[in-house]
Design a protein around this motif. Structure first.
Motif, PDB file in Angstrom:
ATOM      1  N   GLU A  31       3.893   1.033 -12.146  1.00  0.00           N
ATOM      2  CA  GLU A  31       2.845   0.432 -12.869  1.00  0.00           C
ATOM      3  C   GLU A  31       1.397   0.331 -11.962  1.00  0.00           C
ATOM      4  O   GLU A  31       0.544  -0.329 -12.597  1.00  0.00           O
ATOM      5  CB  GLU A  31       3.416  -1.175 -12.819  1.00  0.00           C
ATOM      6  CG  GLU A  31       3.701  -1.703 -11.511  1.00  0.00           C
ATOM      7  CD  GLU A  31       5.204  -1.430 -11.001  1.00  0.00           C
ATOM      8  OE1 GLU A  31       5.650  -2.349 -10.131  1.00  0.00           O
ATOM      9  OE2 GLU A  31       5.819  -0.427 -11.283  1.00  0.00           O
ATOM     10  N   LEU A  32       1.300   1.028 -11.033  1.00  0.00           N
ATOM     11  CA  LEU A  32       0.106   1.334 -10.228  1.00  0.00           C
ATOM     12  C   LEU A  32      -0.729   2.253 -11.001  1.00  0.00           C
ATOM     13  O   LEU A  32      -0.405   3.538 -11.075  1.00  0.00           O
ATOM     14  CB  LEU A  32       0.368   1.814  -8.861  1.00  0.00           C
ATOM     15  CG  LEU A  32       1.097   0.830  -7.985  1.00  0.00           C
ATOM     16  CD1 LEU A  32       1.320   1.549  -6.609  1.00  0.00           C
ATOM     17  CD2 LEU A  32       0.541  -0.582  -7.706  1.00  0.00           C
ATOM     18  N   GLU A  33      -1.739   1.723 -11.734  1.00  0.00           N
ATOM     19  CA  GLU A  33      -2.537   2.693 -12.489  1.00  0.00           C
ATOM     20  C   GLU A  33      -3.207   3.778 -11.756  1.00  0.00           C
ATOM     21  O   GLU A  33      -3.891   3.704 -10.758  1.00  0.00           O
ATOM     22  CB  GLU A  33      -3.676   2.124 -13.358  1.00  0.00           C
ATOM     23  CG  GLU A  33      -4.246   2.789 -14.579  1.00  0.00           C
ATOM     24  CD  GLU A  33      -5.197   2.142 -15.335  1.00  0.00           C
ATOM     25  OE1 GLU A  33      -5.748   2.332 -16.001  1.00  0.00           O
ATOM     26  OE2 GLU A  33      -5.008   0.732 -15.085  1.00  0.00           O
TER      27      GLU A  33
ATOM     28  N   SER B 264       4.887  -1.648  -0.728  1.00  0.00           N
ATOM     29  CA  SER B 264       6.250  -2.107  -1.117  1.00  0.00           C
ATOM     30  C   SER B 264       6.421  -1.709  -2.598  1.00  0.00           C
ATOM     31  O   SER B 264       7.453  -1.117  -2.885  1.00  0.00           O
ATOM     32  CB  SER B 264       6.627  -3.625  -1.415  1.00  0.00           C
ATOM     33  OG  SER B 264       6.257  -4.048   0.099  1.00  0.00           O
ATOM     34  N   THR B 265       5.633  -1.879  -3.675  1.00  0.00           N
ATOM     35  CA  THR B 265       5.725  -1.202  -5.109  1.00  0.00           C
ATOM     36  C   THR B 265       5.798   0.354  -4.892  1.00  0.00           C
ATOM     37  O   THR B 265       6.671   0.839  -5.739  1.00  0.00           O
ATOM     38  CB  THR B 265       4.403  -1.552  -5.643  1.00  0.00           C
ATOM     39  OG1 THR B 265       4.233  -3.182  -5.693  1.00  0.00           O
ATOM     40  CG2 THR B 265       4.579  -1.134  -7.222  1.00  0.00           C
ATOM     41  N   LEU B 266       4.885   0.888  -4.233  1.00  0.00           N
ATOM     42  CA  LEU B 266       5.097   2.365  -4.160  1.00  0.00           C
ATOM     43  C   LEU B 266       6.345   2.954  -3.596  1.00  0.00           C
ATOM     44  O   LEU B 266       6.869   3.862  -4.039  1.00  0.00           O
ATOM     45  CB  LEU B 266       4.060   2.978  -3.436  1.00  0.00           C
ATOM     46  CG  LEU B 266       3.809   4.542  -3.440  1.00  0.00           C
ATOM     47  CD1 LEU B 266       3.534   4.992  -4.646  1.00  0.00           C
ATOM     48  CD2 LEU B 266       2.686   4.953  -2.442  1.00  0.00           C
ATOM     49  N   GLU B 267       6.966   2.497  -2.647  1.00  0.00           N
ATOM     50  CA  GLU B 267       8.028   2.668  -2.022  1.00  0.00           C
ATOM     51  C   GLU B 267       9.176   2.509  -2.959  1.00  0.00           C
ATOM     52  O   GLU B 267      10.193   3.493  -3.138  1.00  0.00           O
ATOM     53  CB  GLU B 267       8.609   1.854  -0.626  1.00  0.00           C
ATOM     54  CG  GLU B 267       7.574   2.306   0.569  1.00  0.00           C
ATOM     55  CD  GLU B 267       7.871   1.254   1.696  1.00  0.00           C
ATOM     56  OE1 GLU B 267       8.536   0.411   1.588  1.00  0.00           O
ATOM     57  OE2 GLU B 267       7.191   2.031   2.673  1.00  0.00           O
ATOM     58  N   ALA B 268       9.056   1.498  -3.749  1.00  0.00           N
ATOM     59  CA  ALA B 268      10.393   1.070  -4.615  1.00  0.00           C
ATOM     60  C   ALA B 268      10.119   2.398  -5.851  1.00  0.00           C
ATOM     61  O   ALA B 268      11.301   2.677  -6.200  1.00  0.00           O
ATOM     62  CB  ALA B 268      10.104  -0.322  -5.315  1.00  0.00           C
TER      63      ALA B 268
ATOM     64  N   PRO C 181      -5.717   3.276   5.000  1.00  0.00           N
ATOM     65  CA  PRO C 181      -5.481   2.347   5.916  1.00  0.00           C
ATOM     66  C   PRO C 181      -5.559   0.964   5.524  1.00  0.00           C
ATOM     67  O   PRO C 181      -4.801  -0.018   6.231  1.00  0.00           O
ATOM     68  CB  PRO C 181      -6.291   2.608   6.963  1.00  0.00           C
ATOM     69  CG  PRO C 181      -6.769   4.321   6.758  1.00  0.00           C
ATOM     70  CD  PRO C 181      -6.785   4.381   5.143  1.00  0.00           C
ATOM     71  N   PHE C 182      -6.178   0.594   4.445  1.00  0.00           N
ATOM     72  CA  PHE C 182      -6.348  -0.901   4.115  1.00  0.00           C
ATOM     73  C   PHE C 182      -5.285  -1.093   2.853  1.00  0.00           C
ATOM     74  O   PHE C 182      -5.520  -2.316   2.168  1.00  0.00           O
ATOM     75  CB  PHE C 182      -7.549  -0.835   3.741  1.00  0.00           C
ATOM     76  CG  PHE C 182      -8.409   0.008   2.674  1.00  0.00           C
ATOM     77  CD1 PHE C 182      -8.008  -0.099   1.152  1.00  0.00           C
ATOM     78  CD2 PHE C 182      -8.910   1.172   2.947  1.00  0.00           C
ATOM     79  CE1 PHE C 182      -8.391   0.963   0.196  1.00  0.00           C
ATOM     80  CE2 PHE C 182      -9.340   2.148   2.010  1.00  0.00           C
ATOM     81  CZ  PHE C 182      -9.245   1.637   0.700  1.00  0.00           C
ATOM     82  N   ALA C 183      -4.429  -0.354   2.672  1.00  0.00           N
ATOM     83  CA  ALA C 183      -3.432  -0.644   1.704  1.00  0.00           C
ATOM     84  C   ALA C 183      -2.636  -1.724   1.922  1.00  0.00           C
ATOM     85  O   ALA C 183      -2.304  -2.166   3.086  1.00  0.00           O
ATOM     86  CB  ALA C 183      -2.242   0.557   1.423  1.00  0.00           C
ATOM     87  N   SER C 184      -2.366  -2.882   0.875  1.00  0.00           N
ATOM     88  CA  SER C 184      -1.761  -3.983   1.337  1.00  0.00           C
ATOM     89  C   SER C 184      -0.226  -3.769   1.052  1.00  0.00           C
ATOM     90  O   SER C 184       0.147  -2.748   0.559  1.00  0.00           O
ATOM     91  CB  SER C 184      -2.125  -4.944  -0.021  1.00  0.00           C
ATOM     92  OG  SER C 184      -1.596  -4.465  -1.182  1.00  0.00           O
ATOM     93  N   GLU C 185       0.493  -4.685   1.659  1.00  0.00           N
ATOM     94  CA  GLU C 185       1.893  -4.780   1.817  1.00  0.00           C
ATOM     95  C   GLU C 185       2.458  -4.824   0.258  1.00  0.00           C
ATOM     96  O   GLU C 185       3.268  -3.937   0.150  1.00  0.00           O
ATOM     97  CB  GLU C 185       2.204  -5.918   2.755  1.00  0.00           C
ATOM     98  CG  GLU C 185       1.974  -5.992   4.031  1.00  0.00           C
ATOM     99  CD  GLU C 185       2.740  -4.857   4.648  1.00  0.00           C
ATOM    100  OE1 GLU C 185       4.026  -4.349   4.215  1.00  0.00           O
ATOM    101  OE2 GLU C 185       2.162  -4.145   5.589  1.00  0.00           O
TER     102      GLU C 185
END
Length: 294
Positions: free
Chosen positions: A221-223, A189-193, A181-185
């Motif tokens: 790039e999200l570790e 956006s990075t994950l969706e891309a 729930p606290f995921a940043s925009e």
């Protein structure tokens, strides 16, 4: 590669990650039920999803059941998993055959239009139950939709089963990525891309990717931080006594008729296709036990 599953987090805990490799598990289901290629793909996807969902439960005694009721020729699917990495399942029509669609097994056509039911028995008075429509009948999309609509958890579910030319399982596996729930925009956006650029799960598995590598492919790039790993397998806890309880549910006059025929009967477990033989004496014992319990 042995069958196993990982769970972890990414983006400082903003993302929850699950990934699994399930080739041997799905192959055992194929062998036990004599599944056609498209039935193997459909059941294998649902079993893989159920394994990862089962690992989300807290207690070893918790049980998850996924059921698909739809109008396709596969005639529905049922899968049960627990928090220990064990899964079992079956389809209504294991021999269903359909021509390929766009060069791939037509899982959506085999499943058809219908509903996905999710039941979680957590040891409470009443099990949790949720139900959603099938949005594509390809299993992964349907579980994604379930998480968003029934559990209000934005998720991405990718599942795949790749078959060999001799109709054995070449690879099977998948991932579930969930936003907290606290995921940043920025993280969203990075994950969706990243997800938008992905190839199929089966392609990555065929390249030899492990569950960790598959998960990292989704994250980009999200570790990824792996928090746990467990083996997974096809497992059914049926036995002759448990199946006898199902026999006891048959109308009394029908059991008496079987006894009068003075021949053994064979009953198979839906989930694992194991056959159990009951003699006329066994059947009489079932009736006697039922009378005592009445």
């Amino acid at each position: 590669m042995n069958d196993y599953m990982i769970r972890g987090t990414a983006a400082g805990g903003e993302i929850r990650v699950f990934a699994a490799y399930t080739k041997a598990t799905v192959e055992e289901a194929r062998e036990r039920h004599g599944l056609s290629p498209v039935a193997t793909a459909a059941l294998g996807r649902l079993m893989t999803g159920a394994l990862m969902m089962g690992s989300m439960m807290k207690n070893d005694s918790d049980v998850l059941t996924l059921q698909i009721h739809a109008d396709g020729p596969i005639n529905g699917l049922t899968v049960t998993a627990n928090a220990r990495g064990e899964v079992k399942g079956y389809v209504g029509n294991p021999e269903v055959m359909l021509p390929p669609k766009n060069g791939k097994l037509d899982v959506g056509g085999a499943v058809g239009i219908g509903l996905l039911s999710v039941v979680k028995d957590l040891g409470l008075k009443e099990p949790y139950s949720g139900q959603t429509i099938l949005v594509s009948s390809e299993i992964g999309d349907d579980l994604t939709y379930y998480f968003a609509n029934s559990e209000q958890v934005p998720s991405s579910v990718g599942l795949g089963v790749l078959m060999n030319k001799d109709n054995t399982v070449r690879h099977a596996g998948g991932f579930i990525i969930q936003l907290m729930p606290f995921a940043s925009e920025e993280t969203i956006s990075t994950l969706e891309a990243n997800i938008g650029k992905m190839n199929s799960v089966t392609q990555y598995l065929d390249e030899g990717m492990t569950p960790v590598e598959l998960a990292q492919q989704v994250l980009g790039e999200l570790e990824l931080v792996v928090q746990g790993e467990m083996p997974v397998k096809f497992y059914c806890d049926c036995n002759k006594e448990k199946v006898a309880a199902a026999v006891a549910s048959i109308a009394r006059e029908d059991i008496e008729e079987m006894i009068a025929d003075d021949e053994d009967i064979e009953v198979k477990c839906h989930f694992c296709n194991t056959a159990y033989t009951y003699t006329p004496e066994d059947l009489q014992g079932i009736l006697d036990y039922s009378d005592k319990e009445a």
